[in-house]
Design a protein around this motif. Structure first.
Motif, PDB file in Angstrom:
ATOM      1  N   PRO A  74       0.776  -1.097   0.071  1.00  0.00           N
ATOM      2  CA  PRO A  74       0.107   0.145  -0.078  1.00  0.00           C
ATOM      3  C   PRO A  74       0.734   1.135   0.030  1.00  0.00           C
ATOM      4  N   GLY A  75       0.416   2.208  -0.715  1.00  0.00           N
ATOM      5  CA  GLY A  75       1.207   3.679  -0.759  1.00  0.00           C
ATOM      6  C   GLY A  75       1.945   3.440  -1.968  1.00  0.00           C
ATOM      7  N   ARG A  76       2.229   2.527  -2.698  1.00  0.00           N
ATOM      8  CA  ARG A  76       3.246   2.573  -3.713  1.00  0.00           C
ATOM      9  C   ARG A  76       2.389   2.614  -5.131  1.00  0.00           C
ATOM     10  N   GLU A  77       1.088   3.224  -5.131  1.00  0.00           N
ATOM     11  CA  GLU A  77       0.430   3.082  -6.410  1.00  0.00           C
ATOM     12  C   GLU A  77       0.924   3.564  -7.580  1.00  0.00           C
ATOM     13  N   ARG A  78       1.634   4.781  -7.531  1.00  0.00           N
ATOM     14  CA  ARG A  78       2.317   5.592  -8.494  1.00  0.00           C
ATOM     15  C   ARG A  78       3.388   4.609  -9.150  1.00  0.00           C
ATOM     16  N   LEU A  79       4.087   3.754  -8.575  1.00  0.00           N
ATOM     17  CA  LEU A  79       5.289   3.123  -8.762  1.00  0.00           C
ATOM     18  C   LEU A  79       4.579   1.873  -9.780  1.00  0.00           C
ATOM     19  N   GLU A  80       3.429   1.320  -9.210  1.00  0.00           N
ATOM     20  CA  GLU A  80       2.597   0.215  -9.683  1.00  0.00           C
ATOM     21  C   GLU A  80       2.175   0.730 -11.092  1.00  0.00           C
ATOM     22  N   PHE A 108       3.765   7.163  14.821  1.00  0.00           N
ATOM     23  CA  PHE A 108       3.178   6.123  14.001  1.00  0.00           C
ATOM     24  C   PHE A 108       4.014   4.998  13.709  1.00  0.00           C
ATOM     25  N   ALA A 109       4.976   5.286  12.875  1.00  0.00           N
ATOM     26  CA  ALA A 109       5.911   4.345  12.220  1.00  0.00           C
ATOM     27  C   ALA A 109       6.507   3.653  13.543  1.00  0.00           C
ATOM     28  N   GLU A 110       6.730   4.327  14.454  1.00  0.00           N
ATOM     29  CA  GLU A 110       7.581   3.628  15.844  1.00  0.00           C
ATOM     30  C   GLU A 110       6.588   2.594  16.473  1.00  0.00           C
ATOM     31  N   TRP A 111       5.220   3.084  16.457  1.00  0.00           N
ATOM     32  CA  TRP A 111       4.160   2.176  17.114  1.00  0.00           C
ATOM     33  C   TRP A 111       3.857   1.099  16.118  1.00  0.00           C
ATOM     34  N   MET A 112       3.828   1.316  14.979  1.00  0.00           N
ATOM     35  CA  MET A 112       3.609   0.093  13.920  1.00  0.00           C
ATOM     36  C   MET A 112       4.665  -0.804  14.077  1.00  0.00           C
ATOM     37  N   ALA A 113       5.832  -0.515  14.248  1.00  0.00           N
ATOM     38  CA  ALA A 113       7.040  -1.270  14.280  1.00  0.00           C
ATOM     39  C   ALA A 113       6.997  -2.010  15.671  1.00  0.00           C
ATOM     40  N   MET A 154       2.014   7.608   6.909  1.00  0.00           N
ATOM     41  CA  MET A 154       0.823   8.125   6.503  1.00  0.00           C
ATOM     42  C   MET A 154       0.720   7.592   5.071  1.00  0.00           C
ATOM     43  N   PRO A 155       1.460   7.654   4.229  1.00  0.00           N
ATOM     44  CA  PRO A 155       0.976   7.258   3.051  1.00  0.00           C
ATOM     45  C   PRO A 155       0.442   5.865   2.625  1.00  0.00           C
ATOM     46  N   TRP A 156       1.062   5.039   3.676  1.00  0.00           N
ATOM     47  CA  TRP A 156       0.766   3.547   3.706  1.00  0.00           C
ATOM     48  C   TRP A 156      -0.811   3.395   4.022  1.00  0.00           C
TER      49      TRP A 156
END
Lengths: 221, 218
Positions: free
Chosen positions: A89-95, B21-26, B86-88
């Protein structure tokens, strides 16, 4: 917050188990390219041995065959990038970028072959069935290994559009397999190149989309 | 992670940074439940804001929020801690919104009207077992294959949301909806077959013996 969402969060926390993060995309890409290069190298070595030290790459002089080879490589690499990105997820542009490159490569290769067919002796030189079937079969066989790596990545990842991801994975695998066969085939007839090499990704998509799409859709759909 | 840190009000998370967020997810990927709860609580208002901008109906929006949370849970292995969070997360939420609108567009063809009044009077909303269902409905439910029966029971009898039911059943929200839909269709066919001229046919459903089928005359 609604009670249901509160309960869901409680449930999600209770269901939490440690997971290993997905491997880096570039690592998966490197593995696939290494596999592809290894197979290509093995084929070149075998041909060199069989021909007493001279690699059978006389086709480098044939423009249509050469363009088709480049087209297959572009499709293979673009498709691989796109397939791997579709599991993240989040790599749609690359896709979408990879998919665009793959489709453009195959389309350009097909156009060059059609032009080659119109300017040449036509399809008279095509040996119906035998040689075409052999190239298609070998390509499909050689596609299995990269397809396995891409599929493993997608299953561990999160393909939000499972059917599209499955289609791209098959397209990429087909192009990877076909490019190896194309390298070793050397039959310069544009009709043969179009039907037996460039069409392999499409054939694989048609044959494998349902089972592979279903597999991914059951996980994420 | 300290427990009090995980129980802050949603507003307290408004300024949470991407790195946090990244820290929590890790930490959640390593199995840290406190960090995971903190992450989900902090994400909730952000997800709701993203969803609310597109989905006007509050109930539907809450369903989309739940589906997005479930997808984040199921797809958490696909996040790599060195990448921005966030993008994820936005990609998963966007996908949940798209799925909602696709689902809504298809609903006209797929909706299976059941006599909802037949369902148990579940003011409590849950903890209802098959014993309080009308016999004909209980029999139709019992005749379903196990996976469909589980889906229908979780949603209609226990009153869980689709996301909660999917989590309980260990499948995706989409797969659960398909199972429930097939279950509704089979039950509908079963109930229609058991009624003649608006009256229940005695013993027409498995488990609905003589004297048990007189209630559902709607």
């Amino acid at each position: 917050m609604s009670d249901a969402t509160e309960r869901l969060i409680d449930g999600l926390v209770a269901d939490l188990a440690p997971v290993r993060p997905l491997p880096r995309m570039r690592s998966a890409f490197a593995v696939i390219v290494a596999l592809w290069a290894g197979l290509l190298g093995a084929l070149a070595w075998r041909q060199t041995t069989l021909t007493g030290g001279v690699a059978a790459v006389g086709w480098l002089m044939d423009r249509v065959y050469l363009v088709a080879f480049v087209a297959l490589i572009v499709a293979a690499l673009g498709g691989t990038v796109s397939a791997l990105a579709s599991g993240t997820p989040g790599r749609e542009r690359l896709e979408l970028g990879g998919l665009g490159a793959a489709c453009s490569g195959l389309f350009a290769g097909a156009i060059v072959c059609v032009v080659g067919m119109l300017g040449g002796p036509g399809t008279a030189a095509l040996v119906a069935g035998t040689r075409e079937g052999m190239c298609l079969g070998e390509s499909a066989l050689l596609s299995l290994l990269p397809a396995g790596v891409i599929l493993a990545f997608l299953v561990r990842g999160w393909a939000m559009r499972p059917w599209r991801a499955a289609g791209i994975a098959l397209l990429a695998s087909g192009a990877l397999g076909a490019s190896i066969v194309h390298f070793g085939c050397g039959f310069l007839e544009p009709g043969h190149v179009l039907l037996s090499h460039l069409s392999v990704p499409l054939v694989l998509v048609l044959l494998g989309l349902y089972p592979l799409g279903l597999l991914l859709a059951r996980r994420t759909g | 992670m300290a427990a009090d840190e995980t129980r802050r009000s949603p507003d307290a998370y408004a300024e949470t940074s991407d790195a946090r967020f990244a820290e929590w997810m890790a930490a959640a990927q390593r199995g840290d439940g406190d960090a995971y709860r903190a992450l989900l609580e902090a994400l909730r208002p952000r997800i709701r804001a993203l969803v609310g901008a597109r989905v006007r109906d509050p109930a539907a929006a809450e369903d989309v929020v739940q589906n997005a949370l479930l997808s984040i849970h199921r797809g958490r292995a696909s996040y790599r801690p060195e990448r921005p969070f966030m993008p994820w997360m936005r990609a998963i939420v966007r996908n949940a919104i798209v799925d909602h609108f696709r689902d809504r567009a298809r609903r006209g063809d797929r909706e299976i009207p059941l006599d909802v009044e037949l369902w148990a009077d579940d003011d409590s909303g849950r903890e209802v077992d098959d014993a309080v269902l009308p016999p004909e409905l209980a029999a139709a439910l019992a005749a379903l294959p196990p996976a469909q029966r589980e889906a229908v029971t979780l949603i209609q009898v226990e009153g869980l949301s689709v996301a909660e039911a999917a989590l309980r059943a260990g499948v995706s929200a989409g797969a659960l909806k398909v199972r429930a839909h097939r279950g509704y269709r089979a039950m509908r066919a079963s109930l229609d077959g058991a009624r003649i001229g608006g009256e229940w046919r005695s013993g027409a459903l498995p488990g609905a013996g003589p004297g048990q089928g007189g209630r559902g005359t709607r």
